[in-house]
Design an enzyme around this catalytic site. Structure first.
Site, mmCIF file in Angstrom:
data_model
loop_
_atom_site.group_PDB
_atom_site.id
_atom_site.type_symbol
_atom_site.label_atom_id
_atom_site.label_comp_id
_atom_site.label_asym_id
_atom_site.label_seq_id
_atom_site.Cartn_x
_atom_site.Cartn_y
_atom_site.Cartn_z
ATOM 1 N N ARG A 78 -31.270 31.981 -59.737
ATOM 2 C CA ARG A 78 -32.676 31.898 -60.188
ATOM 3 C C ARG A 78 -32.991 30.496 -60.706
ATOM 4 O O ARG A 78 -34.082 29.972 -60.481
ATOM 5 C CB ARG A 78 -32.951 32.950 -61.264
ATOM 6 C CG ARG A 78 -33.126 34.351 -60.669
ATOM 7 C CD ARG A 78 -33.482 35.368 -61.728
ATOM 8 N NE ARG A 78 -34.721 35.061 -62.420
ATOM 9 C CZ ARG A 78 -35.020 35.476 -63.656
ATOM 10 N NH1 ARG A 78 -34.176 36.214 -64.332
ATOM 11 N NH2 ARG A 78 -36.176 35.173 -64.217
ATOM 12 N N VAL A 112 -40.171 32.159 -67.782
ATOM 13 C CA VAL A 112 -39.015 31.383 -68.240
ATOM 14 C C VAL A 112 -38.824 30.143 -67.382
ATOM 15 O O VAL A 112 -37.899 29.366 -67.601
ATOM 16 C CB VAL A 112 -37.742 32.263 -68.257
ATOM 17 C CG1 VAL A 112 -37.889 33.391 -69.272
ATOM 18 C CG2 VAL A 112 -37.436 32.839 -66.866
ATOM 19 N N ASP A 113 -39.699 29.943 -66.388
ATOM 20 C CA ASP A 113 -39.652 28.697 -65.616
ATOM 21 C C ASP A 113 -40.358 27.603 -66.414
ATOM 22 O O ASP A 113 -40.905 27.843 -67.487
ATOM 23 C CB ASP A 113 -40.287 28.894 -64.222
ATOM 24 C CG ASP A 113 -41.780 29.229 -64.297
ATOM 25 O OD1 ASP A 113 -42.526 28.489 -64.962
ATOM 26 O OD2 ASP A 113 -42.208 30.231 -63.681
ATOM 27 N N HIS A 128 -40.643 34.096 -73.871
ATOM 28 C CA HIS A 128 -39.414 34.725 -73.380
ATOM 29 C C HIS A 128 -38.306 33.716 -73.097
ATOM 30 O O HIS A 128 -37.354 34.029 -72.389
ATOM 31 C CB HIS A 128 -39.716 35.569 -72.123
ATOM 32 C CG HIS A 128 -40.537 36.782 -72.417
ATOM 33 N ND1 HIS A 128 -41.140 37.548 -71.441
ATOM 34 C CD2 HIS A 128 -40.858 37.376 -73.603
ATOM 35 C CE1 HIS A 128 -41.796 38.558 -72.021
ATOM 36 N NE2 HIS A 128 -41.650 38.462 -73.314
ATOM 37 N N CYS A 140 -21.957 30.150 -82.826
ATOM 38 C CA CYS A 140 -20.712 29.391 -83.012
ATOM 39 C C CYS A 140 -20.367 29.379 -84.502
ATOM 40 O O CYS A 140 -21.197 29.040 -85.342
ATOM 41 C CB CYS A 140 -20.885 27.968 -82.485
ATOM 42 S SG CYS A 140 -19.385 26.982 -82.684
ATOM 43 N N PRO A 226 -54.514 40.032 -58.617
ATOM 44 C CA PRO A 226 -55.007 40.703 -57.409
ATOM 45 C C PRO A 226 -54.860 42.220 -57.472
ATOM 46 O O PRO A 226 -55.486 42.942 -56.692
ATOM 47 C CB PRO A 226 -54.128 40.129 -56.283
ATOM 48 C CG PRO A 226 -52.939 39.537 -56.950
ATOM 49 C CD PRO A 226 -53.313 39.221 -58.367
#
Ligand code: OAD
Length: 254
Positions: A78, A112-113, A128, A140, A226
């Site tokens: 992805r 998330v792009d 997101h 950590c 749409p």
């Protein structure tokens, strides 16, 4: 061109024109915003990712821990798709509007792009997360924390010191949204005079609740999609068409 009727577009243009004030226009985007850039949506029948893949396996902490290699590989593919994609005419129309009217537009995205950012909307609020970001699976424990960039190659890469695996920086099912982003999104919904909801099924909360929140606060709300969505009943106008076609037509010249 498959555009909504001229009268509907004109009505929406008038609303946007009347909202040209600081924070006056908010746009909530979902996967449909990036569909015409070639990034698949989640819930469209046939083409949506969740019609072919199980979100419990691929979008949850437990799923990643059960099959880290498979899940990491799925996100790697992805990520490649996102890097290859380009902003479409819808992203560009929003960025051009923002340039013409600094401070008016707040974009809140579930995506998330990074296509809003690459189109020029650097401040788009990301509810997101960011698929291109790496982070540790477990917090950590060291002080200072080990640098995630130092994780060594592998599927997934792991910390050379303690074996902590890297995970993608997206919000998985069952996880909290980033608090700051959510607060910013709620503020944008409360403040705007017009909210455009573009390319989302309205199936995922709390993002889906922003349309009703904006309306309760007095905003005029329209959907650009749409197809039907789960929040169609909550808005003032349905603009039936795609993001890359409707947004340029709606915002041109404003
Ligand atoms: P969905 O896949 O649920 O919905 C996509 C929507 O976009 C549908 O309503 C489509 O009709 C519409 N659509 C398709 N093509 C379009 C186009 N060209 N222009 C405009 N609309 C179009 O995606 P989201 O609503 O974004 O979570 O899904 C919400 C969240 O569920 C996602 O953020 C993701 C997913 O699990 C995370 O990644 C954390």
């Amino acid at each position: 061109m498959n555009l909504p009727p001229r009268a509907e577009l004109d009505a929406a243009r008038e609303r946007v024109h009347a909202a040209l004030q600081p924070g006056g226009l908010a746009v909530l985007t979902g996967a449909g915003m990036s569909a015409e850039s070639g990034i698949p949506t989640f819930r469209d029948a046939m083409t949506g990712l969740w019609s072919r893949f199980d979100p419990a396996e691929l979008a949850s902490d437990a799923g990643f821990r059960a099959q880290p290699q498979r899940v990491w590989q799925w996100y790697a593919e992805r990520r490649d798709g996102v890097r290859r994609a380009e902003p479409n005419a819808g992203h560009r129309a929003l960025a051009a509007f923002d340039q013409r009217h600094p401070g008016v537009l707040a974009i809140v995205t579930q995506n998330v792009d990074d296509l809003h950012q690459r189109a020029g909307n650097r401040d788009a609020i990301r509810l997101h997360g960011d698929i291109l970001e790496d982070r540790w699976l477990d917090a950590c424990a060291r002080q200072p924390p080990c640098a995630v960039a130092a994780a060594s190659g592998g599927t997934p890469p792991r910390c050379a010191e303690c074996g902590n695996p890297v995970r993608p920086g997206v919000v998985w099912f069952g996880e909290m949204l980033p608090a700051h982003a959510l607060a910013q999104a709620e503020q944008a919904a409360r403040q705007c005079r017009v909210l455009l909801v573009v390319g989302t099924s309205g199936a995922v909360w709390p993002a889906a609740g922003l349309a009703a929140a904006a309306r309760r606060a007095g905003a005029w709300v329209a959907i650009v999609n749409p197809h039907a969505s789960e929040i169609d009943d909550e808005v003032h106008l349905l603009l039936r068409g795609s993001a890359a076609q409707v947004l340029p037509a709606l915002l041109a010249g404003l």
